[in-house]
Design an enzyme around this catalytic site. Structure first.
Site, PDB file in Angstrom:
ATOM      1  N   SER A 178      31.089  -2.952  36.240  1.00 26.63           N
ATOM      2  CA  SER A 178      32.174  -2.082  36.674  1.00 26.63           C
ATOM      3  C   SER A 178      31.678  -0.714  37.127  1.00 26.63           C
ATOM      4  O   SER A 178      32.314   0.322  36.868  1.00 26.63           O
ATOM      5  CB  SER A 178      33.222  -1.918  35.566  1.00 26.63           C
ATOM      6  N   SER A 232      40.174  -0.817  37.485  1.00 25.59           N
ATOM      7  CA  SER A 232      38.980  -1.443  38.085  1.00 25.59           C
ATOM      8  C   SER A 232      39.213  -2.827  38.672  1.00 25.59           C
ATOM      9  O   SER A 232      38.295  -3.405  39.268  1.00 25.59           O
ATOM     10  CB  SER A 232      37.852  -1.512  37.050  1.00 25.59           C
ATOM     11  N   LYS A 234      38.168  -3.420  42.233  1.00 28.01           N
ATOM     12  CA  LYS A 234      36.817  -3.808  42.648  1.00 28.01           C
ATOM     13  C   LYS A 234      36.736  -5.261  43.121  1.00 28.01           C
ATOM     14  O   LYS A 234      35.791  -5.638  43.820  1.00 28.01           O
ATOM     15  CB  LYS A 234      35.838  -3.553  41.512  1.00 28.01           C
TER      16      LYS A 234
END
Length: 380
Positions: free
Chosen positions: A115, A60, A63
């Site tokens: 997230s 993640s 991101k």
């Protein structure tokens, strides 16, 4: 004077050796994660590096890139209509509903703070029409705008794909670039945010335990966590004190605990050992009798006990920290002053005057020699 020069050379040699010894000691910083970097967020100086260019899965942390790409290429006031693909995305979500209309900025907040994988897909489809087109566009953006060299993303959220990879160094570059944007910086440092969606009303809490305060740490300003089986635990963290701003990236830690422990070590190391120094405009550096200078004031990151500075034959100023070049700065060459060529008529006139004076002197000397010779002859 020669004694002073010799003493200066000896002192320089001693200080250089001490700097190298210290750099070797700093390499003993024990980091368990597969790869890690510590970078000065402002100067870009690389202060610690372990396998910094090894291609790994970011999970993640992807991101971070999606967020800054969306902020720079989208209109934050746009209202996004959530599609079917976003709703079906697996993993951590903010529980979007197909057809739900959500402001772009809110989706970025849900993606970074909680997230949300579904929010990331909704952002990608809104910006570029499809996840596939988004991937093409963001890879071009990261290469051309930020300057990454070992990154390729195939989706906006970091779910595992063999062709979705980056490096610790590239992630630090992306994070540093993103942090310069005040909107990103605000969201990246948000600890909690009220969330009201069609199917989910809650308070979003950052997953980053240092930012949240669950693990005590000084100066934390932002962070993002990541995990998939293939990447293991990944962590991006920014921090600052009165002397320096830092970005720490750790990849492929065996446990969440290990990722935070490594991050804390890196940040404490940065705070304890580094500060800034300014190279003043027009400060001169000489190599092989050639002078170089700083065109503007330049901030560099130095060790509190001093860093080694050297200049290459091409005028590149190199700052050595942690036993490696942490910063390279191209200086301007000082051109020698041109020799002024006088007007040809003036030169000709000056030459004529010189010739006339020279002739008078020669004739005078000749006459003097003749007179001396006559005296000598009379005496004989």
């Amino acid at each position: 004077m020669s004694k002073l020069v010799s003493l200066f050379i000896v002192l320089t040699f001693i200080l250089s050796n001490q700097g190298n010894v210290y750099a070797e000691e700093k390499q003993s910083l024990e980091i368990k994660s597969e790869a890690a970097v510590l970078v000065d967020s402002e100067t870009g100086a690389l202060l610690y590096s372990k396998n910094s260019k090894e291609r790994l899965y970011p999970a993640s942390l992807t991101k971070i890139a999606t967020a800054i790409y969306a902020i720079e290429n989208g209109n934050l006031d746009d209202v996004v209509t959530v599609g079917a693909r976003a709703v079906k995305e697996e993993g951590t979500r903010v529980y979007l509903v197909e057809g739900e209309r959500v402001p772009l900025k809110k989706l970025i907040q849900g993606m970074l703070i909680n997230s949300g994988n579904d929010a990331a897909v909704a952002i990608a489809e809104h910006l570029d029409g499809s996840v596939e087109q988004f991937a093409d566009n963001i890879n071009k953006y990261l290469t051309e705008k930020i300057g990454v060299s070992d990154t390729h993303f195939s989706n906006p959220n970091g779910l595992y794909n063999e062709d979705h990879y980056t490096t610790a160094l590239d992630l630090a570059l992306i994070t540093n670039y993103a942090k310069k944007n005040p909107i990103f910086s605000e969201i990246f440092g948000t600890k909690e945010l009220g969330w009201s969606g069609e199917s989910w009303k809650t308070t979003l809490l950052t997953h980053h335990r240092l930012l949240k305060g669950e693990i005590p740490a000084e100066g934390i300003t932002g962070g993002k966590t990541g995990y998939v089986d293939e990447s293991k635990h990944t962590l991006a963290t920014t921090a600052e004190n009165e002397n320096i701003k830092l970005t720490a990236i750790v990849l492929k830690a065996d446990s969440s605990k290990a990722s935070y422990r490594d991050t804390n070590k890196l940040i404490e190391y940065g705070f304890s050992n580094f500060t800034h120094r300014t190279i003043k405009q027009n400060e001169r550096f000489t190599i092989h009798k050639k002078e170089y200078y700083a065109k503007n004031d330049i901030v560099i990151t130095v060790h509190v006990n001093g860093s080694k500075e050297s200049i290459t034959d091409q005028g590149m100023l190199q700052i050595v920290n942690n036993g490696q070049v942490s910063q390279s700065i191209q200086l301007e060459v000082k051109e020698p002053k041109p020799i002024k060529v006088k007007d040809e008529k003036l030169l000709s006139s000056e030459q004529s005057s010189f010739n006339a004076i020279y002739g008078i002197i020669v004739l005078g000397l000749a006459g003097l020699l003749i007179g001396v010779r006559k005296r000598l002859v009379k005496k004989q």
